[in-house]
Design a protein around this motif. Structure first.
Motif, PDB file in Angstrom:
ATOM      1  N   SER A   1     -60.553  93.962  52.324  1.00  0.00           N
ATOM      2  CA  SER A   1     -60.907  93.688  53.715  1.00  0.00           C
ATOM      3  C   SER A   1     -61.166  92.205  53.941  1.00  0.00           C
ATOM      4  CB  SER A   1     -62.147  94.494  54.107  1.00  0.00           C
ATOM      5  OG  SER A   1     -63.225  94.217  53.235  1.00  0.00           O
ATOM      6  N   TYR A   2     -61.364  91.451  52.856  1.00  0.00           N
ATOM      7  CA  TYR A   2     -61.609  90.009  52.949  1.00  0.00           C
ATOM      8  C   TYR A   2     -60.343  89.200  52.681  1.00  0.00           C
ATOM      9  CZ  TYR A   2     -66.460  91.545  52.621  1.00  0.00           C
ATOM     10  OH  TYR A   2     -67.650  92.172  52.847  1.00  0.00           O
ATOM     11  N   GLY A   3     -59.222  89.891  52.487  1.00  0.00           N
ATOM     12  CA  GLY A   3     -57.983  89.207  52.190  1.00  0.00           C
ATOM     13  C   GLY A   3     -57.499  89.537  50.790  1.00  0.00           C
ATOM     14  N   ARG A   4     -56.459  88.866  50.361  1.00  0.00           N
ATOM     15  CA  ARG A   4     -55.889  89.126  49.044  1.00  0.00           C
ATOM     16  C   ARG A   4     -56.773  88.563  47.952  1.00  0.00           C
ATOM     17  NH1 ARG A   4     -50.301  86.398  47.944  1.00  0.00           N
ATOM     18  NH2 ARG A   4     -51.711  84.618  48.051  1.00  0.00           N
ATOM     19  N   GLN A   5     -56.978  89.350  46.904  1.00  0.00           N
ATOM     20  CA  GLN A   5     -57.802  88.928  45.780  1.00  0.00           C
ATOM     21  C   GLN A   5     -56.933  88.870  44.532  1.00  0.00           C
ATOM     22  OE1 GLN A   5     -60.796  91.707  44.209  1.00  0.00           O
ATOM     23  NE2 GLN A   5     -62.258  90.050  44.339  1.00  0.00           N
ATOM     24  N   ILE A   6     -56.993  87.750  43.824  1.00  0.00           N
ATOM     25  CA  ILE A   6     -56.229  87.582  42.591  1.00  0.00           C
ATOM     26  C   ILE A   6     -57.062  88.115  41.439  1.00  0.00           C
ATOM     27  CG2 ILE A   6     -55.100  85.950  41.042  1.00  0.00           C
ATOM     28  CD1 ILE A   6     -54.725  84.085  43.429  1.00  0.00           C
TER      29      ILE A   6
END
Length: 449
Positions: free
Chosen positions: A160-165
């Motif tokens: 929900s906060y964006g793409r996470q690596i």
């Protein structure tokens, strides 16, 4: 790390006849580069160190050394071209959108001001393969933009906060592609390559019982006892932060959990700082006993929190000549303290440093003992720090110990460090280590207090 990147770059400058050389490095390493050129270069050059970020520094000849923060001053002369540009600790320009990355690798950056350009780093991918993009793109080794590169070579997750690596994609075909891109522009030395020159390094853990914390003597905690006693409020905050940690690691200390802890570092900072201070008393007792019994002559201690560093120096300074280095220390003072510690005849037996400030570029080979009171959430930063002692010039086997507070998160960080270091090793060396995980939770805050 620690096997002569500076020496090789300087020798290369001599070989290609580079007279005007620009060195971009961390502020703490500027004076050290003067020593390196004096030690390894066979060519006489004038030497300039840029300490100010003023608009213009004029035309400087010979070796010019500046920090990432002051490189814009050197580049203010748009027509200035150097025979060679050396970018030290180049993993500091791994973030595509960071100002220092633009200053160094951007369209008008320092990389375009050198007839030759050398990037030096012992940890090109501190966390994941996506951090290679700025180097590979700048050297024309990939045409993918950053998002495309990450999508192809990293494990990602949409939140929900964006793409996470999450880490590097270690499938054989992806690793092979990355190696093929790196090969034409890389000259890599491993410690195995210079095995005859470097002694072995060993790692171990020390679990200690929590010591008493004098809140009044700690800058970060004084507000809880002055002007009135608010320790009950502090206790509530520590309990809340422990709840955050246990909520994150409830499913185990996985890579994803570690990423979440790193992302939530500010929200658990009070507890981490308090845990760190709880280790000061047992660490001082242990170090004093070892020094008094002649177990070793000198030791380097790394920590993250300033209160911990200052308190250790206060407790060990008088008897053992302990010196400290942390963010904000003047470069000239850092150089003097390193010189005192490196002097075999000095009374300075303990060097206490902040990981982020002194974890790269410095040489501390007078000690063969390294102690981490705290660990950085980025494994590469801890490895870099340990390499301050395990580098060319070291003649004794090096022992690295990580201090963990009993039944706290500190006990688990070492395992995460091994897993992430193994992931980087798959890319650089093709060696894959075993993964471990744990679901053990920390004790209640009442037990820790």
């Amino acid at each position: 790390m620690g096997i002569g990147k500076s020496a090789q770059a300087i020798a290369a400058c001599d070989i290609i006849g580079a007279v005007d050389v620009l060195v971009i490095c961390r502020a703490v390493a500027r004076e050290n580069w003067r020593n390196e050129f004096e030690k390894f270069s066979q060519t006489k050059r004038s030497f300039n160190i840029i300490f100010s970020g003023s608009d213009s520094v004029g035309v400087l000849r010979g070796v010019t050394v500046c920090s990432y923060e002051t490189v814009h001053a050197v580049l203010s002369d748009r027509d200035r071209v150097f025979d060679c540009v050396i970018i030290d600790e180049s993993h500091y320009v791994k973030e595509p959108n960071a100002k220092r990355t633009r200053d160094v690798l951007g369209k008008t950056g320092a990389i375009h001001r050198g007839k030759k350009t050398f990037l030096l780093t012992g940890t090109p991918t501190p966390n994941h393969a996506g951090e290679l993009w700025t180097t590979l793109y700048s050297f024309g080794r990939t045409r993918l933009n950053y998002d495309q590169f990450v999508e192809r070579y990293c494990r990602v997750r949409d939140t929900s906060y964006g793409r996470q690596i999450l880490g590097t994609d270690v499938s054989q075909d992806k690793i092979a592609e990355l190696r093929d891109m790196l090969a034409p522009i890389s000259l890599r030395r491993t410690k195995e390559d210079v095995n005859l020159e470097l002694p072995p390094i060993t790692y171990g853990d020390i679990v200690v019982k929590p010591g008493k914390v004098d809140l009044l003597m700690c800058h970060s905690f004084r507000k809880w006892v002055v002007p009135k006693d608010c320790t009950a409020d502090l206790l509530k905050i520590l309990e809340q932060e422990l709840g955050v940690i246990n909520g994150i690691v409830n499913g185990g200390f996985t890579d994803l959990a570690m990423k979440a802890l790193e992302a939530n570092a500010k929200s658990i900072m009070t507890l981490r700082r308090y845990n760190s201070m709880q280790k000061v008393e047992p660490v001082v007792e242990m170090i004093a006993e070892e020094l008094d019994n002649g177990a070793y002559k000198k030791i380097v201690i790394f920590a993250i929190h300033r209160d911990t560093i200052v308190t250790l120096q206060e407790r060990l300074g008088k008897k053992y000549g302990a010196v400290l280095v942390f963010g904000g220390s003047k470069p000239s003072r850092i150089a003097d303290r390193i010189a005192a510690f490196q002097d075999p005849n000095s009374k300075c037996r303990v060097f206490i440093a902040q990981i982020q400030t002194a974890g790269t570029s410095l040489t501390l080979t007078a000690a063969d003992q390294v102690l981490f009171v705290d660990q950085d959430f980025v494994p590469g930063n801890n490895s870099q720090a340990a390499a301050r002692c395990h580098r060319i010039g070291q003649t004794k086997p090096v022992t690295v110990r990580f201090v963990a507070l009993a039944d706290s998160i500190d006990q688990h960080i070492a395992g995460i460090l091994r897993r992430k270091t193994s992931e980087i090793g798959v890319l650089m060396d093709g060696v894959k280590g075993k993964k471990k995980s744990t679901t053990r939770q920390t004790k209640s805050i009442n037990e820790l207090l």
